[in-house]
Scaffold this active site. Structure first.
Site, mmCIF file in Angstrom:
data_model
loop_
_atom_site.group_PDB
_atom_site.id
_atom_site.type_symbol
_atom_site.label_atom_id
_atom_site.label_comp_id
_atom_site.label_asym_id
_atom_site.label_seq_id
_atom_site.Cartn_x
_atom_site.Cartn_y
_atom_site.Cartn_z
ATOM 1 N N ASP A 110 39.462 28.365 47.396
ATOM 2 C CA ASP A 110 38.572 29.643 47.395
ATOM 3 C C ASP A 110 37.288 29.225 48.016
ATOM 4 O OD1 ASP A 110 37.246 32.157 46.571
ATOM 5 O OD2 ASP A 110 38.959 32.399 45.415
ATOM 6 N N HIS A 185 32.634 34.147 44.913
ATOM 7 C CA HIS A 185 33.967 34.658 44.670
ATOM 8 C C HIS A 185 34.976 33.610 43.977
ATOM 9 C CE1 HIS A 185 38.137 35.555 46.435
ATOM 10 N NE2 HIS A 185 37.793 36.785 46.663
ATOM 11 N N SER A 512 41.904 39.965 44.844
ATOM 12 C CA SER A 512 41.283 38.762 44.510
ATOM 13 C C SER A 512 41.224 38.510 43.141
ATOM 14 C CB SER A 512 39.972 38.658 45.196
ATOM 15 O OG SER A 512 40.011 38.014 46.561
#
Length: 645
Positions: A110, A185, A512
Site C-alpha cells: 500500500d 491509506h 480498499s
C-alpha cells in the site's frame, strides 16, 4: 524470461538478466528490478527498439509495458461477531486463537505505514516468529527502531515510480523515499487487518469507541509500493517478491487496474507463486460499480472482495423553508449553523458547471452567506465543500444524481455539509427553484443498529467476470463503507491540501477498506488451522457467507434500493465465526489451477509466464467451470445443458 534457458556460465538468474540487458543498453542504471519468486524476469527502462530486440530472443517469454494501478479507496469487529466471548472456535477459547495469531504475519502492499499510530503498539506481544526474514528499512523520515513486535517489517519500492517521474509528466512531486505513509491509506488498511486495540478512538468525535483490527494479535509487515501518482506494476511485483521471501502468511492488496488475461495481470502472476507457497492473497474488487463487468483482480487463486455497509450511520438533516425535512449523512465536526435558516442556491450564474461546484465555477456574489446545492460527480466530494467555502458559502447540500443513486458516503467536510440521495436531492433541487428558498443543516452524530444492513455499496465493482465468466466474482463482500481506522498524521482527514486538521483515525469508504477485513479474518483462520491451504481458507470464507441481512431480508443494493445479486456480492457477506468450522472445503491444488489455465486456450508460453515453469497441459479441464471452486457460475453460450464436474 524462460528460467530453464539460463546458460550455466551465469551463477544466478540476476547475472543472466543483467548480461541480457547490457548487450542492448549502454546505460548501467536501466535495470530496475530482477525478480526471483513472484515473476521470472526483470524490470528495466528501455526504448522501443531495445524492447523489440528483446522480444526477438528465444529465451524471452514476453515484454510488457509497466502498468499503473490505483488504490481502491470502529464498528466492524463487533458487527462481524468478533468481540463475542462464546464458541468462536470449536473446543478452543478466544485466548487460544489470540495466542495462535501471534505466529501469523500479514503483508500489506500500500502507501506505507505511520508507525507511531497506537494501532501498531507491540507492547505485551511475544518474540517475533522465528520464520520471519523481513526487516524495517530506513529512510530520511523513518528509523528501523520505529518497528516493534507488532509492526515487524516496513519496506519501500520506488524504482518504477522514480523511473516514471524522471520523465516529464510527473513534474516535481519528488516524495521522500521511505516506508513512511504520508497519504493515510496504507495505515488505514494495515490497522483494519491487524491493528492492536486502541480505546477512545474516533474521527473528531464520530464513531467513537475501541478500534481494533480483525486479527488484533497478528503481526504486520508493510510494503510501500504506491506513491502520489499511483502504484506501478514493477514496484508492486517487487513488493510481492520480497514479501514472499520475507515469510508473510497473508498478502493484502487494496489496489487494482482493469481486468486483463491472467498472463498480463501483474498481481495475478505474483499471487500465483504466493498461493503455491501457502500464502493467502486478498485483493479489492474495485470501486467502479454499479456498472456491470467492472471488476479488478479476478484470478481464481485470489480472494476478490466487494464492499457492503455496517449497521452504523452518521445522520444529518436538512430543514427546508417549506417545512419539509430530509435526511442525509455527514462527518462535519466544526461549529454548527445555529438554528436560523439561510438562503438556498443551486446552479446560479453563467458558469456551466456551477451545479457540480467545480473549482472556479461559483460566483461569490451569488453564493456568499448561502447554502449551496452541489451535484455529486466529476470532482471529489470534499473538494466541492472547499469550493463552496472559498466562494463564501456557509453550507453545502451534496445531492446524488442517477449515477450514485441512493448511496450515501459520509465525509469530514470543511464546512457544514450534508450528503443526500438522488430522490431527496431531486426534491431539494426542485424546491430551490421556488421563491426565496431557505434551508438549515443539523448533525446527528453516530447511530448504531441500523436496519437493513449490510447493504451492498453502489460503488462496489460488479461481475460478470469478463476474463473467465465460469468463475463467479467477486468472491464475497465485507465492511467497506464509513470504516474507522488509523491514519497518517501527515495528511488531513479529507486529504485536501487546504485541510490543516490532523487526526489519528479517519473514516474511509471503498473496496480498499473491505479487502483488509478479509485479510485479517483469513489470518484468524490460518491461526486456527495452520495446515489449511489458501484455497481451503478461501472456501471456508465463501461457503459460510450469508445473503440475508439483519432485517431477515435478502441483501439489498445501495445503487437502486432493490435486491442485490451474486454479481454484486458473490457468495455473500463474510461471517468469521462460521468460517472457523465450515464443515466442508472445496480445496484446489496448484496443479488443478494449471489444468484450469490449460482449459483457457492460452499458449504454453502464456501459462509459463504465470506458473514460472514449462508446462505440457497433459491434464486440462474440458471446461474452465470444472475447477473445484467454492461457488458456481454456469456459462451456457448456445448450449441448453451445461455439466460441471
Amino acid at each position: 524470461m524462460k528460467p530453464q534457458d539460463k546458460p550455466p556460465s551465469f551463477p544466478t538468474h540476476h547475472d543472466w538478466y543483467t548480461s541480457s540487458l547490457q548487450s542492448l543498453s549502454s546505460t548501467p542504471d536501466s535495470l530496475l528490478y530482477t525478480y526471483t519468486d513472484a515473476y521470472h524476469g526483470f524490470a528495466a527502462s528501455l526504448d522501443p527498439a531495445q524492447a523489440q530486440a528483446l522480444r526477438q530472443s528465444d529465451s524471452v517469454l514476453g515484454v510488457y509495458e509497466d502498468t499503473l494501478y490505483t488504490l481502491h479507496t470502529t464498528r466492524s469487529p463487533q458487527f462481524l461477531g468478533l468481540n463475542t466471548e462464546f464458541g468462536l472456535w470449536e473446543g478452543h477459547s478466544n485466548q487460544d486463537l489470540d495466542h495462535a495469531s501471534y505466529d501469523v504475519i500479514i503483508g500489506v502492499l500500500d502507501t506505507g505505514v505511520w508507525p507511531e499510530s497506537k494501532s501498531f503498539d507491540g507492547s505485551g506481544m511475544p518474540q517475533v516468529p522465528s520464520k520471519w526474514r523481513g526487516q524495517c528499512e530506513s529512510g530520511p523520515d523513518f528509523s528501523p527502531k520505529l518497528c516493534n513486535k507488532k509492526l515487524i517489517g516496513a519496506r519501500f519500492f520506488s524504482k518504477g515510480y522514480r523511473m516514471a517521474s524522471g520523465g516529464t509528466y510527473l513534474g516535481k512531486s519528488k516524495e521522500t523515499e521511505s516506508p513512511r505513509d504520508i497519504d493515510g491509506h496504507g495505515t488505514h488498511t494495515a490497522s483494519t487487518a491487524a491493528g492492536s486495540q486502541v480505546t477512545n478512538a474516533s474521527l473528531l468525535g464520530y464513531a467513537s469507541g475501541k478500534a481494533r483490527g480483525m486479527a488484533s494479535h497478528a503481526r504486520v509487515a508493510t510494503y510501500k509500493v504506491c506513491w502520489k501518482t499511483g502504484c506501478f506494476g514493477s514496484d508492486i511485483l517487487a513488493g510481492m517478491d520480497r514479501a514472499i521471501q520475507d515469510g508473510v502468511d497473508v498478502l493484502s492488496l487494496s489496489l487494482g487496474g482493469g481486468s486483463a488475461p491472467y498472463y498480463r495481470d501483474t498481481i495475478a502472476i505474483g499471487a500465483f507463486t504466493a498461493m503455491e507457497k501457502g500464502i493467502f492473497v486478498s485483493c479489492s474488487a474495485g470501486n467502479s460499480g454499479p456498472t456491470k463487468a467492472s471488476l479488478a483482480n479476478v484470478a481464481p487463486w485470489i480472494m476478490t472482495v466487494g464492499a457492503g455497509t455496517l449497521d452504523r450511520d452518521f445522520p444529518a438533516y436538512v430543514f427546508l423553508g417549506d417545512k419539509s425535512k430530509a435526511t442525509g449523512v455527514s462527518l462535519y465536526s466544526g461549529k454548527g449553523m445555529g438554528n436560523k435558516p439561510v438562503s438556498l442556491v443551486y446552479n446560479e450564474g453563467s458558469n456551466g458547471s456551477a451545479n457540480l461546484c467545480l473549482p472556479g465555477s461559483l460566483q461569490p456574489e451569488l453564493v456568499r452567506g448561502k447554502i449551496v446545492i452541489c451535484d455529486r460527480g466529476i470532482n471529489a466530494r470534499v473538494e466541492k465543500g472547499a469550493v463552496v467555502r472559498d466562494a463564501g458559502g456557509v453550507g453545502m447540500i451534496m445531492a446524488n444524481t442517477a449515477a450514485s443513486g441512493e448511496e450515501l458516503v459520509a465525509d469530514s467536510h470543511l464546512l457544514p455539509a450534508v450528503a443526500v440521495g438522488r430522490k431527496v436531492g431531486d426534491k431539494i433541487r426542485e424546491y430551490a427553484k421556488s421563491a426565496n428558498p431557505t434551508a438549515l443543516l443539523t448533525f446527528g452524530g453516530t447511530v448504531l443498529n441500523v436496519r437493513p444492513s449490510p447493504v451492498v455499496a453502489a460503488f462496489s465493482s460488479r461481475g460478470p467476470n469478463t476474463v473467465t465468466p465460469q468463475i463467479l466474482k467477486p468472491d464475497l463482500i465485507g465492511p467497506g463503507v464509513n470504516i474507522l481506522a488509523a491514519w497518517s498524521e501527515a495528511n488531513g482527514p479529507t486529504e485536501l491540501e487546504k485541510d490543516t486538521r490532523r487526526t489519528q483515525f479517519n473514516i474511509m469508504s471503498g473496496t480498499s477498506m473491505s479487502c483488509p477485513h478479509i485479510s485479517g479474518v483469513a489470518a484468524l483462520l490460518k491461526a486456527a488451522h495452520p495446515d489449511w491451504s489458501p484455497s481451503a481458507i478461501k472456501s471456508a470464507l465463501m461457503t459460510t457467507a450469508y445473503v440475508v441481512d439483519n432485517a431477515k431480508s435478502p441483501l439489498h443494493d445501495a445503487s437502486d434500493g432493490g435486491f442485490s445479486n451474486p454479481w454484486a456480492y458473490g457468495s455473500g457477506h463474510v461471517d468469521p465465526q462460521k468460517a472457523l468450522s465450515p464443515g466442508l472445503v472445496y480445496d484446489v491444488s496448484a496443479s488443478e489451477y494449471i489444468a484450469f489455465l490449460c482449459s483457457l486456450n492460452y499458449t504454453t508460453q502464456h501459462i509459463q509466464t504465470i506458473i514460472k515453469r514449462p508446462v505440457t497441459c497433459l491434464k486440462k479441464f474440458n471446461d474452465p467451470g470444472d475447477l473445484n471452486y467454492p461457488s458456481f457460475s454456469v456459462l451456457f453460450r448456445n448450449k441448453r445443458v451445461v455439466r460441471y464436474t
